[in-house]
Each structure stands twice: as C-alpha cells, then as structure tokens.
Design an enzyme around this catalytic site. Structure first.
Site, PDB file in Angstrom:
ATOM      1  N   HIS A  51      -7.575  -4.086  -3.574  1.00 22.75           N
ATOM      2  CA  HIS A  51      -6.427  -3.547  -2.849  1.00 22.75           C
ATOM      3  C   HIS A  51      -6.151  -4.411  -1.618  1.00 22.75           C
ATOM      4  O   HIS A  51      -7.063  -4.830  -0.929  1.00 22.75           O
ATOM      5  CB  HIS A  51      -6.774  -2.113  -2.417  1.00 22.75           C
TER       6      HIS A  51
ATOM      7  N   ASP B  64      -8.576  -2.767  -8.042  1.00 27.94           N
ATOM      8  CA  ASP B  64      -8.088  -1.673  -7.190  1.00 27.94           C
ATOM      9  C   ASP B  64      -8.384  -0.324  -7.860  1.00 27.94           C
ATOM     10  O   ASP B  64      -8.373  -0.213  -9.092  1.00 27.94           O
ATOM     11  CB  ASP B  64      -6.574  -1.837  -6.989  1.00 27.94           C
TER      12      ASP B  64
ATOM     13  N   CYS C  78       0.850  -1.186   0.000  1.00 29.96           N
ATOM     14  CA  CYS C  78       0.000   0.000   0.000  1.00 29.96           C
ATOM     15  C   CYS C  78       0.898   1.253   0.000  1.00 29.96           C
ATOM     16  O   CYS C  78       1.720   1.387  -0.902  1.00 29.96           O
ATOM     17  CB  CYS C  78      -0.929  -0.076   1.205  1.00 29.96           C
TER      18      CYS C  78
END
Lengths: 84, 248
Positions: free
Chosen positions: B217, B185, B123
C-alpha cells in the site's frame, strides 16, 4: 489503507505541548499511516484537552508501541509496590 | 514534456455547501492552455507529500489543485485538523464530492485552463476519486491509487458519513479510470481489485488497471519503508501518460 478505527480512552492527567502543560481527559488511539514518522503504519496516540482544542501526539512503530505497553505495565507494577 | 517553471500558492475555492475552502494550487508558468487535475489527499491529511505530488503534476503540465478536506475543523495545523476529523469519524462522502466539484469549477474558471479536468487520489483519496468519478458530471479522467474500501466486505462498515459502497455506483462511472495497486496490499487486496475489475468489465466501462508485484500500500511514498522505486517510477509514468491521453 487509511483506517477510521479509533479507540478512545478516558484518562486523568496532564501533558506538555508546545504551549506548556494542559489537562488531558481523553486519549485517541489508532493504527494508521502516520503524519510524520517515516513508517508505513504507526500506533498513534492523541492526548486531548477537555475541549479538544489542544493535542499532544505521538506516532510509534508497532514494535515499539508494544514494548512501551509492557514497560508501562512494568513501571506501574514496581512503582505501586514501592509506594504501597 | 516537462515544465521547470511553475507557480505554487494557496488559493480559496467555493466548496461544498458554499463554504470557502482552502487549497494548494500549482500550475506551470506560462499562458497555457493547461489541463487541470484535482488531487485528493489520504486520511492522515494535507501533508507535505500531497504538496510534492501536486507540484509533480504541475511539472508535467497539469494545473493541479489539492483541496484541504479538513479545513472546516480549523484553524490549526494540517496534522491537528486531521486528528479532529478522525475523532469526528472522518469526512462525509457528500462533503468530499462537493469539495471536489468546487475544485473542478475553480480549475475551469482559470484563464490558463484548457477545460479538461481529471481527478486523482491516494489511499482514502483513491476511494474518493472513484466516488467523484461516479457521482459528478464533467470528470474527464480518474486515477485511483490503491483506494481501499471501494469494495466493502462487511456492510456494517457503512456509516451515515459513508453510506454506500463505491463499487455499487460503478454503473454511473463516465470517466475513463486508471487504477494502480500493489499486490501485497490488504485493502484493497488483489481479491478486491479482481471484484472491481469484474464489475467495470461487465458494465463495459473504460478502465486500465496495473498491479505491481513486490509492492504493498502507498508505494509512491519515498519517505516510508513501503516505497518501491521501480514500481513507483512506472506508476507515475502511467499516471502522466493517462492524464495526457485524456486531458490534453
């Protein structure tokens, strides 16, 4: 994606944390990956003490956060009418 | 090859600006030599999953250090320090890159080190990984797991703490790059990944991208609804193979 977007509200009140009650003067609100809740994203609110040394936190699903907003507004409306 | 015995402990390292940082360090038991990996956590902080991932890499033979990027806001629990860092607008890119450099030096100083060091992040840590691989000498392999904001659509999102879109540094990338992304995502979106891949390709960089259907994600996180077991299993195998290829 981890978001840096944070909304901050000035508030008046108290919150109870692990060390007891504290005055809280701001609330940081954001929608991001939570730390604890088993959700991909959560609406998080950090109720902060004046010096930001203490935090009372909640992490809510988007759906339940929206429901909570409605219940807060509803409680305010009926409560204020009752106490007017 | 896997290592069922390992040592996991808290360590100090010389961080950005000479600060003394704290980190979680897990390595296979035995004399080595072992390749090293720096693991960068996501914005919500230095959490349990980050520790699990650190141990997973140690299980597969990598001496892995996970720095606590928010230690300067301490003392306090990792979640409280993450809240403080968020209130402060997040950590500065320069500081993170400096902390990663400090962790790389820590790894190379260890008696069990083989001298090779990779970096992996998830991330926002994926974005930090890309930055570190572009800005630091001595990164031998880099793994970007769904790092968002590597491509910056809106220049107004650039701040004093994050002044440069990482994609603009691609020309300086020296390490081979592995990228893992979910096609559902939104940040990075498939279009962002396309743009990054086009840039890497046009500059002749060594990269390997894997894009997963049915995943969004953070699909490695088994304690969240976005977990995708098949994609996560394949993704971890890609990570382990890539690091062994470049770090052994």
């Amino acid at each position: 994606m981890c978001s840096y977007i944070t909304e901050t509200a000035a508030i008046v009140g108290s919150a109870k944390g692990p060390d007891g009650w504290v005055n809280v003067t701001s609330a940081n609100v954001y929608f991001d990956h939570p730390y604890h809740a088993p959700l991909d994203h959560a609406l998080s609110i950090d109720f902060m003490s004046p010096d930001s040394s203490q935090r009372v936190a909640v992490e809510l699903s988007a759906e339940s956060a929206r429901a909570l907003v409605a219940r807060i507004l509803s409680a305010l409306e009926t409560g204020e009418a009752e106490h007017a | 090859m896997s290592y069922r015995g390992m040592i996991a402990e808290m360590v100090s390292f010389k961080a950005h600006n000479g600060d003394t940082g704290e980190a979680y360090y897990a390595r296979p038991s035995g004399a080595g030599p072992f390749p090293g990996v720096v693991l960068i956590h996501h914005m919500p902080g230095w959490d349990d999953w980050c520790m699990e991932a650190t141990r997973k890499l140690a299980h597969f033979g990598f001496a892995t250090i996970a720095p606590h990027l928010y230690f300067r806001h301490g003392p306090g629990t990792p979640d409280d320090l993450a809240a403080k860092a968020r209130t402060a607008g997040g950590v500065a890119d320069d500081q993170v890159v400096g902390d990663v450099a400090g962790c790389m030096a820590f790894l190379r100083e260890q008696a069990e080190a083989n001298g090779k060091v990779g970096v992996i992040g998830f991330c926002s840590g994926g974005r930090h990984t890309f930055l570190a691989a572009c800005r630091l000498e001595g990164v031998d392999a880099a793994v970007d797991c769904w790092g968002g904001n590597v491509v910056v659509d809106d220049p107004s999102q650039l701040t004093p703490q994050r002044p440069v879109a990482p994609i603009d540094l691609t020309g300086k990338l020296q390490a081979p790059l592995l990228g893992l992304f979910g096609n559902d995502d939104k940040n990075p979106s498939p279009a962002h990944v396309d743009k990054l891949e086009e840039t890497l390709k046009s500059l002749g960089k060594s990269y390997e991208f894997h894009r997963y259907d049915g995943a969004g994600h953070g699909f490695f996180a088994a304690d969240r609804p976005g977990y995708r077991p098949e994609q996560a299993k394949d993704g971890w195998q890609k990570v382990i193979s890539f690091f062994h290829k470049h770090l052994d």
